[in-house]
Design an enzyme around this catalytic site. Structure first.
Site, PDB file in Angstrom:
ATOM      1  N   ARG A  42     -49.091 103.854  23.857  1.00  0.00           N
ATOM      2  CA  ARG A  42     -49.252 105.146  24.542  1.00  0.00           C
ATOM      3  C   ARG A  42     -47.931 105.830  24.853  1.00  0.00           C
ATOM      4  O   ARG A  42     -47.829 107.043  24.815  1.00  0.00           O
ATOM      5  CB  ARG A  42     -49.951 104.911  25.881  1.00  0.00           C
ATOM      6  CG  ARG A  42     -51.428 104.847  25.736  1.00  0.00           C
ATOM      7  CD  ARG A  42     -52.101 104.726  27.091  1.00  0.00           C
ATOM      8  NE  ARG A  42     -53.539 104.787  26.890  1.00  0.00           N
ATOM      9  CZ  ARG A  42     -54.225 105.927  26.816  1.00  0.00           C
ATOM     10  NH1 ARG A  42     -53.642 107.077  26.967  1.00  0.00           N
ATOM     11  NH2 ARG A  42     -55.535 105.906  26.600  1.00  0.00           N
ATOM     12  N   HIS A 231     -58.191  77.162  23.930  1.00  0.00           N
ATOM     13  CA  HIS A 231     -57.193  76.176  23.492  1.00  0.00           C
ATOM     14  C   HIS A 231     -57.715  74.735  23.576  1.00  0.00           C
ATOM     15  O   HIS A 231     -57.588  73.953  22.641  1.00  0.00           O
ATOM     16  CB  HIS A 231     -55.920  76.288  24.331  1.00  0.00           C
ATOM     17  CG  HIS A 231     -55.373  77.677  24.404  1.00  0.00           C
ATOM     18  ND1 HIS A 231     -55.428  78.553  23.355  1.00  0.00           N
ATOM     19  CD2 HIS A 231     -54.757  78.360  25.410  1.00  0.00           C
ATOM     20  CE1 HIS A 231     -54.862  79.712  23.705  1.00  0.00           C
ATOM     21  NE2 HIS A 231     -54.453  79.611  24.950  1.00  0.00           N
TER      22      HIS A 231
HETATM   23  C1  BG6 Z   1     -52.363  81.629  27.140  1.00  0.00           C
HETATM   24  C2  BG6 Z   1     -52.882  81.722  28.545  1.00  0.00           C
HETATM   25  O1  BG6 Z   1     -53.413  81.769  26.230  1.00  0.00           O
HETATM   26  O2  BG6 Z   1     -51.719  80.372  26.942  1.00  0.00           O
HETATM   27  C3  BG6 Z   1     -51.771  81.488  29.554  1.00  0.00           C
HETATM   28  O3  BG6 Z   1     -53.460  82.997  28.770  1.00  0.00           O
HETATM   29  C4  BG6 Z   1     -51.021  80.219  29.260  1.00  0.00           C
HETATM   30  O4  BG6 Z   1     -52.285  81.454  30.887  1.00  0.00           O
HETATM   31  C5  BG6 Z   1     -50.611  80.143  27.781  1.00  0.00           C
HETATM   32  O5  BG6 Z   1     -49.866  80.177  30.075  1.00  0.00           O
HETATM   33  C6  BG6 Z   1     -50.045  78.772  27.451  1.00  0.00           C
HETATM   34  O6  BG6 Z   1     -49.533  78.790  26.146  1.00  0.00           O
HETATM   35  P1  BG6 Z   1     -48.391  77.755  25.698  1.00  0.00           P
HETATM   36  O7  BG6 Z   1     -48.239  77.979  24.234  1.00  0.00           O
HETATM   37  O8  BG6 Z   1     -47.175  78.110  26.495  1.00  0.00           O
HETATM   38  O9  BG6 Z   1     -48.906  76.395  26.059  1.00  0.00           O
END
Ligand code: BG6
Length: 484
Positions: A42, A231
């Site tokens: 934007r 995850h």
């Molecule tokens: C993200 C979450 O998907 O993954 C976050 O929204 C989190 O809250 C992050 O901190 C963690 O990712 P990584 O790769 O640092 O373990």
């Protein structure tokens, strides 16, 4: 000419992850020839102003990795452009379409998911959803099954499934892919990978960071939806799935979705026994005083910043093998690991001073180090009349044999995923039915909490979550891994 459009190109995700990833790909000569990278957002700024900001963001990250060089940056700079747009307006997107021309277009939506529906509708009208176009969706897509389906249906109206790339950045991590190599590239583990030999599996994603100023997003989602729905369940699938017949995207994802379908639903009656919600109160994190979640939030909240769950997979291979998962903010370590705990030997012939020797354990560490290690029993050296055992840990990490090359630079997970999306390879992306199944299971947990009124248990910032998380394990005669 191929183009990559970054919607939300000036935002946090783009500046912290996507653009640095593109720089690293440029540095390694991996970007498709002639690719244009267009930031679209934007904010009314010129391309030069935008490129200046990108340079600052990329340089900081690249210098930290000793990978900054002016030539690579000059090449990347030549690809970059910027357009101020209203992404929900087809008129505005037609200007973007005019800029990218008729080549392949990959659009990455790094904006609020509440806008996805309107953006994809406008994209279709503007000619950005044609057959040579792809769309990459950053999570969270929805906050439950219903909202996921609403958004995804809108996406499905504009794009075919094979044009849609739902990101779970954990799938881009090297060790996560290595898990598939470990399981299916070796003969020695797979025969043991079942309920005859494995006692249980633990998956931990610990983070030291608090929620901080992300609370407007986080308070609506909580740890269950922010981390576990995506995850953690993806990691569980990769550990638990049956061998696919090949590495075709569909073969792999068919196996993952079967695991999700086999997850035993968690009922409101059981929720208190098999799930834990936690929320941090003030404490000390990484040597510094840390505020409570509610102080950060500015008012009382029932959102969980920690979740632990015992999941059961109702199929032949995993019957009776619990999968324990836990994740939280403000834990003592940034640590992601999968622990495969094997059963003890059926009958011990050794008489150890320390009592029963521990059973074999494999630890797949994703963060902070990337490592796979296996604890095996060894004779304690010496002339002791009784043979005593001691555990030794074999590490399968890079360079341990002293001969391997130095480990390659740890890539940002998005490097791999951006490249795959641009090449149209959806293996490491989440298919619609996977996301659907994962939401279904997570909704049941959230509904069980709502029905039973289960509130988060408090834990002090800088500790491994509430006591109830230890009890979840102890009730089954097990405990969380504490060895690194
Ligand atoms: C993200 C979450 O998907 O993954 C976050 O929204 C989190 O809250 C992050 O901190 C963690 O990712 P990584 O790769 O640092 O373990």
């Amino acid at each position: 000419m191929a183009a990559l459009i970054l919607f939300g190109g000036g935002g946090d995700l783009a500046m912290r992850m996507l653009l640095p990833s593109l720089y690293f790909l440029e540095h390694d000569g991996l970007l498709p020839e002639g690719l244009k990278i267009i930031g679209a957002a934007r904010s009314e700024e010129t391309a030069d102003e935008y490129i200046g900001k990108v340079q600052d963001a990329v340089k900081a990250k690249a210098e930290a990795d000793k990978a900054w060089d002016e030539d690579s940056w000059a090449r990347m700079k030549a690809r970059l452009d910027y357009l101020a747009i209203d992404a929900t307006s087809a008129e505005s997107l037609k200007r973007l379409k005019a800029k990218v021309g008729d080549g392949e277009v990959t659009s990455f939506l790094a904006v609020s998911p509440s806008l996805y529906g309107r953006i994809v509708t406008a994209m279709k009208e503007a000619g950005l959803a044609e057959r040579n176009c792809r769309i990459v969706l950053e999570k969270p897509v929805g906050r439950d099954l219903k909202s996921f389906l609403e958004i995804d249906d809108a996406v499905g109206h504009a794009f075919r499934e094979d044009q849609v790339f739902r990101i779970d950045h954990y799938l881009g991590k090297e060790t996560v892919q290595n898990l598939t190599a470990l399981r299916f590239g070796n003969t020695i583990f797979e025969p043991l990978w079942n309920n005859l030999t494995i006692d249980h599996v633990q998956i931990t994603i610990g983070e030291t960071v608090g929620v901080g100023d992300r609370w407007p997003y986080y308070d609506e989602y909580g740890a269950l939806r922010d981390m576990l729905q995506n995850h953690m369940l993806q990691l569980l699938c990769l550990v638990a799935m049956e061998p696919p017949s090949d590495l075709d995207p569909e073969s792999l994802r068919n196996e993952k979705v079967k695991v999700l379908r086999s997850l035993r639903p968690i009922t409101p009656e059981e929720a208190e026994r098999v799930t834990v919600r936690g929320q941090y109160v003030a404490g000390v994190s990484e040597g510094k005083p840390a505020k409570s979640y509610e102080e950060e939030r500015g008012q009382p909240s029932d959102t969980e910043t920690f979740v632990a769950i015992r999941a059961d997979i109702d199929n032949w291979r995993w019957a009776g093998v619990p999968f324990f998962m836990r994740t939280g903010k403000r834990l003592p370590e940034k640590r992601t690991e999968i622990v495969i705990q094997f059963k003890p030997v059926p009958h011990s012939i050794f008489d150890n001073d320390e009592g029963e020797a521990p059973a074999n354990r494999m630890i797949i560490e994703l963060q902070p180090e990337e490592d796979i290690s296996l604890t095996v029993m060894n004779k304690r050296p010496g002339l002791d009349k009784r043979m005593q055992l001691q555990p030794i840990t074999m590490s399968l990490s890079w360079g341990v044999d002293g001969k391997s090359a130095a480990p390659p630079r740890r890539r940002i997970a998005y490097e791999r995923l951006l490249l795959d999306a641009m090449h149209g390879d959806s293996t490491l992306f989440v298919r619609r039915d996977e996301a659907e199944q994962a939401w279904k299971w997570v909704d049941e947990v959230a509904d069980a909490w709502a029905e039973s009124g289960q509130k988060p248990d408090q834990y002090v910032a800088g500790t491994w979550g509430p006591d109830t998380a230890d009890m979840l394990m102890m009730r089954t005669g097990r405990d969380w891994n504490t060895t690194n």
